[in-house]
Design a protein around this motif. Structure first.
Motif: not given
Length: 106
Positions: A64-93
């Motif tokens: 996602x880094x090139x699309x949104x212009x944040x650092x994948x090495x140390x992302x903060x805030x919304x990009x990181x939380x959005x990806x975390x939410x998607x990963x937790x959703x993918x883990x389902x139960x």
């Protein structure tokens, strides 16, 4: 402390929006009114610590880094939380947040 203090209560909201947290009395600045164990929260700290797929979070952020212009090495805030939410959703139960994720709107 743990859970809810005596200053608040959980009850149905008047507008039909579900449940809410309501003050029972005046709350002093800095007074603890609610306590959640870190394992039940989604934050930058818990997200990095709970990446059992060994690098899946980092791989998603790099993609996602090139699309949104944040650092994948140390992302903060919304990009990181959005990806975390998607990963937790993918883990389902398998996600420790499965109960919470089930009540989110689609």
């Amino acid at each position: 402390g743990e859970g809810l203090g005596d200053a608040v209560e959980v009850r149905e909201t008047a507008n039909g929006g579900g449940r809410g947290l309501f003050a029972r009395r005046a709350i002093a600045p800095g007074e603890e009114i609610l306590w959640l164990p870190p394992s039940l929260t989604l934050s930058e700290e818990t997200g990095w610590a709970s990446d059992p797929e060994a690098g899946l979070l980092q791989a998603c952020l790099r993609a996602l880094e090139p699309l949104y212009g944040f650092s994948a090495e140390l992302p903060r805030g919304d990009p990181l939380l959005a990806v975390l939410l998607l990963l937790e959703h993918a883990r389902a139960s398998r996600s420790p947040l499965a109960s919470y994720l089930r009540v989110l709107p689609p």
